[in-house]
Structure formats: C-alpha cells, structure tokens
Design a protein around this motif. Sequence first.
Motif, PDB file in Angstrom:
ATOM      1  N   PRO A 214     -53.320 -18.112   7.344  1.00 57.54           N
ATOM      2  CA  PRO A 214     -54.075 -17.887   6.102  1.00 57.54           C
ATOM      3  C   PRO A 214     -54.865 -19.136   5.708  1.00 57.54           C
ATOM      4  CG  PRO A 214     -51.816 -17.104   5.871  1.00 57.54           C
ATOM      5  CD  PRO A 214     -51.872 -17.878   7.156  1.00 57.54           C
ATOM      6  N   ALA A 215     -56.070 -18.932   5.201  1.00 55.68           N
ATOM      7  CA  ALA A 215     -56.908 -20.052   4.780  1.00 55.68           C
ATOM      8  C   ALA A 215     -56.293 -20.755   3.575  1.00 55.68           C
ATOM      9  CB  ALA A 215     -58.312 -19.558   4.441  1.00 55.68           C
ATOM     10  N   ARG A 216     -56.418 -22.087   3.561  1.00 59.43           N
ATOM     11  CA  ARG A 216     -55.873 -22.856   2.445  1.00 59.43           C
ATOM     12  C   ARG A 216     -56.927 -23.142   1.382  1.00 59.43           C
ATOM     13  NH1 ARG A 216     -54.771 -28.309   5.968  1.00 59.43           N
ATOM     14  NH2 ARG A 216     -56.932 -28.836   6.482  1.00 59.43           N
ATOM     15  N   CYS A 217     -58.142 -22.700   1.620  1.00 66.08           N
ATOM     16  CA  CYS A 217     -59.203 -22.884   0.632  1.00 66.08           C
ATOM     17  C   CYS A 217     -60.278 -21.823   0.868  1.00 66.08           C
ATOM     18  CB  CYS A 217     -59.816 -24.283   0.742  1.00 66.08           C
ATOM     19  SG  CYS A 217     -60.668 -24.607   2.313  1.00 66.08           S
ATOM     20  N   SER A 218     -61.213 -21.704  -0.056  1.00 63.25           N
ATOM     21  CA  SER A 218     -62.315 -20.761   0.103  1.00 63.25           C
ATOM     22  C   SER A 218     -63.195 -21.182   1.277  1.00 63.25           C
ATOM     23  CB  SER A 218     -63.160 -20.705  -1.173  1.00 63.25           C
ATOM     24  OG  SER A 218     -62.385 -20.261  -2.272  1.00 63.25           O
ATOM     25  N   ALA A 219     -63.733 -20.198   1.975  1.00 66.62           N
ATOM     26  CA  ALA A 219     -64.574 -20.500   3.129  1.00 66.62           C
ATOM     27  C   ALA A 219     -65.674 -19.455   3.234  1.00 66.62           C
ATOM     28  CB  ALA A 219     -63.745 -20.512   4.408  1.00 66.62           C
ATOM     29  N   PHE A 220     -66.863 -19.918   3.590  1.00 67.21           N
ATOM     30  CA  PHE A 220     -67.997 -19.014   3.778  1.00 67.21           C
ATOM     31  C   PHE A 220     -68.449 -19.083   5.225  1.00 67.21           C
ATOM     32  CE2 PHE A 220     -72.249 -17.316   3.696  1.00 67.21           C
ATOM     33  CZ  PHE A 220     -72.211 -16.350   2.696  1.00 67.21           C
ATOM     34  N   SER A 221     -68.592 -17.910   5.848  1.00 73.04           N
ATOM     35  CA  SER A 221     -69.073 -17.829   7.224  1.00 73.04           C
ATOM     36  C   SER A 221     -70.587 -17.634   7.214  1.00 73.04           C
ATOM     37  CB  SER A 221     -68.404 -16.672   7.960  1.00 73.04           C
ATOM     38  OG  SER A 221     -69.082 -16.401   9.170  1.00 73.04           O
ATOM     39  N   THR A 222     -71.321 -18.585   7.761  1.00 75.54           N
ATOM     40  CA  THR A 222     -72.774 -18.457   7.802  1.00 75.54           C
ATOM     41  C   THR A 222     -73.241 -17.536   8.916  1.00 75.54           C
ATOM     42  OG1 THR A 222     -72.945 -20.477   9.130  1.00 75.54           O
ATOM     43  CG2 THR A 222     -73.202 -20.708   6.743  1.00 75.54           C
ATOM     44  N   SER A 223     -72.347 -17.136   9.814  1.00 76.09           N
ATOM     45  CA  SER A 223     -72.738 -16.142  10.817  1.00 76.09           C
ATOM     46  C   SER A 223     -72.508 -14.727  10.299  1.00 76.09           C
ATOM     47  CB  SER A 223     -71.979 -16.354  12.123  1.00 76.09           C
ATOM     48  OG  SER A 223     -70.581 -16.268  11.927  1.00 76.09           O
ATOM     49  N   ALA A 224     -71.435 -14.532   9.529  1.00 78.86           N
ATOM     50  CA  ALA A 224     -71.156 -13.211   8.962  1.00 78.86           C
ATOM     51  C   ALA A 224     -71.859 -13.009   7.624  1.00 78.86           C
ATOM     52  CB  ALA A 224     -69.651 -13.030   8.781  1.00 78.86           C
ATOM     53  N   GLY A 225     -72.229 -14.112   6.959  1.00 73.42           N
ATOM     54  CA  GLY A 225     -72.903 -14.009   5.664  1.00 73.42           C
ATOM     55  C   GLY A 225     -71.968 -13.582   4.550  1.00 73.42           C
ATOM     56  N   GLU A 226     -70.704 -14.033   4.623  1.00 73.80           N
ATOM     57  CA  GLU A 226     -69.736 -13.599   3.613  1.00 73.80           C
ATOM     58  C   GLU A 226     -68.590 -14.605   3.511  1.00 73.80           C
ATOM     59  OE1 GLU A 226     -68.558  -9.857   5.197  1.00 73.80           O
ATOM     60  OE2 GLU A 226     -67.169 -10.730   6.658  1.00 73.80           O
ATOM     61  N   TRP A 227     -67.880 -14.541   2.378  1.00 80.39           N
ATOM     62  CA  TRP A 227     -66.634 -15.290   2.239  1.00 80.39           C
ATOM     63  C   TRP A 227     -65.632 -14.710   3.229  1.00 80.39           C
ATOM     64  CZ3 TRP A 227     -66.868 -19.539  -0.678  1.00 80.39           C
ATOM     65  CH2 TRP A 227     -67.888 -19.614  -1.629  1.00 80.39           C
ATOM     66  N   VAL A 245     -77.813 -18.291  11.863  1.00 75.26           N
ATOM     67  CA  VAL A 245     -77.069 -19.032  10.851  1.00 75.26           C
ATOM     68  C   VAL A 245     -77.686 -18.723   9.490  1.00 75.26           C
ATOM     69  CG1 VAL A 245     -76.440 -21.329  10.009  1.00 75.26           C
ATOM     70  CG2 VAL A 245     -76.498 -20.868  12.479  1.00 75.26           C
ATOM     71  N   LEU A 246     -76.906 -18.107   8.614  1.00 76.79           N
ATOM     72  CA  LEU A 246     -77.407 -17.697   7.294  1.00 76.79           C
ATOM     73  C   LEU A 246     -77.101 -18.790   6.275  1.00 76.79           C
ATOM     74  CD1 LEU A 246     -76.266 -13.966   7.483  1.00 76.79           C
ATOM     75  CD2 LEU A 246     -78.481 -14.956   8.131  1.00 76.79           C
ATOM     76  N   PHE A 247     -77.745 -19.931   6.477  1.00 75.50           N
ATOM     77  CA  PHE A 247     -77.496 -21.090   5.630  1.00 75.50           C
ATOM     78  C   PHE A 247     -77.919 -20.824   4.185  1.00 75.50           C
ATOM     79  CE2 PHE A 247     -78.840 -25.191   3.804  1.00 75.50           C
ATOM     80  CZ  PHE A 247     -77.689 -25.938   3.978  1.00 75.50           C
ATOM     81  N   THR A 248     -79.075 -20.184   4.001  1.00 75.83           N
ATOM     82  CA  THR A 248     -79.566 -19.887   2.661  1.00 75.83           C
ATOM     83  C   THR A 248     -78.565 -19.041   1.880  1.00 75.83           C
ATOM     84  OG1 THR A 248     -81.867 -19.992   3.392  1.00 75.83           O
ATOM     85  CG2 THR A 248     -81.441 -18.819   1.352  1.00 75.83           C
ATOM     86  N   ALA A 249     -78.055 -17.998   2.514  1.00 72.34           N
ATOM     87  CA  ALA A 249     -77.078 -17.131   1.850  1.00 72.34           C
ATOM     88  C   ALA A 249     -75.810 -17.900   1.533  1.00 72.34           C
ATOM     89  CB  ALA A 249     -76.767 -15.926   2.736  1.00 72.34           C
ATOM     90  N   GLY A 250     -75.393 -18.768   2.450  1.00 75.28           N
ATOM     91  CA  GLY A 250     -74.163 -19.520   2.252  1.00 75.28           C
ATOM     92  C   GLY A 250     -74.237 -20.470   1.078  1.00 75.28           C
ATOM     93  N   ILE A 251     -75.274 -21.291   1.048  1.00 69.94           N
ATOM     94  CA  ILE A 251     -75.393 -22.252  -0.057  1.00 69.94           C
ATOM     95  C   ILE A 251     -75.602 -21.516  -1.372  1.00 69.94           C
ATOM     96  CG2 ILE A 251     -76.707 -24.185  -0.975  1.00 69.94           C
ATOM     97  CD1 ILE A 251     -74.975 -24.815   1.497  1.00 69.94           C
ATOM     98  N   GLY A 252     -76.386 -20.432  -1.324  1.00 74.64           N
ATOM     99  CA  GLY A 252     -76.588 -19.634  -2.537  1.00 74.64           C
ATOM    100  C   GLY A 252     -75.290 -19.090  -3.085  1.00 74.64           C
ATOM    101  N   ALA A 253     -74.382 -18.661  -2.175  1.00 78.17           N
ATOM    102  CA  ALA A 253     -73.096 -18.122  -2.612  1.00 78.17           C
ATOM    103  C   ALA A 253     -72.254 -19.190  -3.297  1.00 78.17           C
ATOM    104  CB  ALA A 253     -72.341 -17.545  -1.409  1.00 78.17           C
ATOM    105  N   PHE A 254     -72.303 -20.411  -2.807  1.00 76.08           N
ATOM    106  CA  PHE A 254     -71.560 -21.498  -3.437  1.00 76.08           C
ATOM    107  C   PHE A 254     -72.142 -21.847  -4.805  1.00 76.08           C
ATOM    108  CE2 PHE A 254     -69.862 -22.227   0.796  1.00 76.08           C
ATOM    109  CZ  PHE A 254     -68.567 -22.657   0.530  1.00 76.08           C
ATOM    110  N   VAL A 255     -73.463 -21.938  -4.873  1.00 80.68           N
ATOM    111  CA  VAL A 255     -74.102 -22.284  -6.140  1.00 80.68           C
ATOM    112  C   VAL A 255     -73.791 -21.228  -7.203  1.00 80.68           C
ATOM    113  CG1 VAL A 255     -76.333 -22.623  -7.283  1.00 80.68           C
ATOM    114  CG2 VAL A 255     -75.902 -23.676  -5.048  1.00 80.68           C
ATOM    115  N   GLU A 256     -73.773 -19.962  -6.793  1.00 79.88           N
ATOM    116  CA  GLU A 256     -73.423 -18.893  -7.725  1.00 79.88           C
ATOM    117  C   GLU A 256     -72.024 -19.069  -8.299  1.00 79.88           C
ATOM    118  OE1 GLU A 256     -73.882 -15.138  -5.838  1.00 79.88           O
ATOM    119  OE2 GLU A 256     -76.087 -15.238  -5.771  1.00 79.88           O
ATOM    120  N   ARG A 257     -71.132 -19.648  -7.514  1.00 79.45           N
ATOM    121  CA  ARG A 257     -69.763 -19.888  -7.975  1.00 79.45           C
ATOM    122  C   ARG A 257     -69.612 -21.228  -8.690  1.00 79.45           C
ATOM    123  NH1 ARG A 257     -65.068 -17.586  -3.898  1.00 79.45           N
ATOM    124  NH2 ARG A 257     -65.849 -15.448  -3.733  1.00 79.45           N
TER     125      ARG A 257
END
Length: 293
Positions: A214-227, A245-257
């Motif tokens: 199990p993950a010990r912290c939040s993680a975003f996959s830039t290949s799947a485009g999801e947490w 690599v969905l870098f834009t989606a990844g950073i956007g998801a973090f900024v939203e949080r």
Amino acid sequence: MTGTVIAFSGCTPIRPEPMRSLMNREARFAQILAQCDSILLEEAGWGARHLWELNGEVADLPRNFPLVVAFQIGLFELLLHHGIEPDAVIGMSCGEVSAAYAAGVISLRDALRIAIHGGRAMEPVAARCRMALVWTSAEACRAMTDRISIAAIMAPDLTVISGLEEDMPSLHHQLAERRIHVHALPLPWGAHTTLLPQQHPQFEAALGSIDTRPARCSAFSTSAGEWTQFDFDAARWWRMFRSPVLFTAGIGAFVERGFTTFVDAGPSPTLESLLPRFGASVVSMADVLAVVS
C-alpha cells in the motif's frame, strides 16, 4: 492544503560528476548508490561504480534508465535522511518508477529491475527514434503529421514528440516554416512512442511478478493521468513506456488540491521553467541541502 511533494523528472543524459560530488559529501547518498550498484551487478551484469569515474555522459537507454532511477532514489533517500518525508509524489517517464519507490509501493530491487528490463526491451525500437520539444499544443502536433507520437504534454503550448529519426528533419522544417520553435532533446533514442509494440511478452517474462505494498502517501501517475496506488504489473509498466506523459494533468491535479511547492529530486533542472506556468514553484536539491546540511 500544504505539504511536501517530491517530483521525479524523466530521463536525461546523466553526468558522473554530480554523482561523485554528492557521494563524497553525503554518506547516506553514497550508501544507497552502493546498494544500487550491487543490484545492477546482479540483475544487469554491469555495475555503476566505474561509470562514476568517467567524465562523459551516459545516455544509452539500457544504462541511462537504471542510472537515472538509481540517482533519483538516492536523492529521495537523502531527503528522508534529513527528515523530509513526502505527502505526495509525482514522476514522469522513468521518474514514475522512482515515484512508485518513493510512495513505498515497490522495493529498490524491483524499481531497478523495471528500469533494467524496460531499457533493454525498448532499445531496439527506441534507438531508431528521437524526441523533440515543440512550443505548440499536442493537438497542433497531431494535425501536422501522423508519423510522430505525442511523448509528453508538458503544458498547453509545450509538447514533446517522438518519432523515427529519419522523419524528424522534415518535421523540424515544417515547424520552422510555421514559425514554431522546436528543440531536439539530447538523447540518442525516443520513448513514449506508439512504435513500441502494445505488448511485450519478453519484458513481462523477464520482469516477472512484482510485490506491491500500500502507498504511504498520495501519488499521481502521469501515464495513467490519475491518482494511483502504483500497483502496476509488468504489462502496466510496459504501457507506461509507450504512453504519453501527462505532466499538465498531473501538476494541475496537485494544484487543485493545494499543493504548489515541489521538491525536484532529479539530475537536471527540468522542472524549474515548467512549474511557474501552473502557479507552482520548485525547490532544488541544492536548496534543500543548503538548509539541512
């Protein structure tokens, strides 16, 4: 929300000098690199130690991929050593392997095995390809030709393309005619291309099963485009190699949080010019070590 996000960028030509310097200054980093070296000798048949004594860059994919992952994991463990633990992680390309390790999902050995066997499996196709950074949208790149793949979406107007080496000069010419800036990436190969087969039974057999936790912290996959939990099997890791690599989606998801500050655990300052585009900032390893050392 505030917290520590550790970001792992993609493959880049790796120079031994930063490795040597950090190993001499930071015992924990040297210890982790020694562990990586032992695993590389067992799993790949070559060691990294002699590479640290060279002066040139290491850019060939079968060695570059594992070395970048080893370097990133060494930096991550150095951050932990100094009391800096992630609330979340993100990785792009080979950095996604490092992010899975940092999230606590896979072991050091499995992280390096993914990089070793992935680099070997991609090499026959990837060595025929090249990548370039293009200052336009992914949609505009797709509309120009069907002979390239979108390797990464770095920003709405910044795209990495991947394609056969012989096709790149004509594409560069088309872009120049349209006054679109393009920069060839300094790598003698191209990944994240649909020229890679959809499945690779040899890679899956060589990698075998991966024990995940199990993950010990939040993680975003830039290949799947999801947490994600990064509970990827061998087939899923192979899809990562050929997916954009969905870098834009990844950073956007973090900024939203509410995550807007990222620690760059990588061998190059890739993120410094990118993150301000998203209203985020980056802290380099040099900045971190200047404070904690």
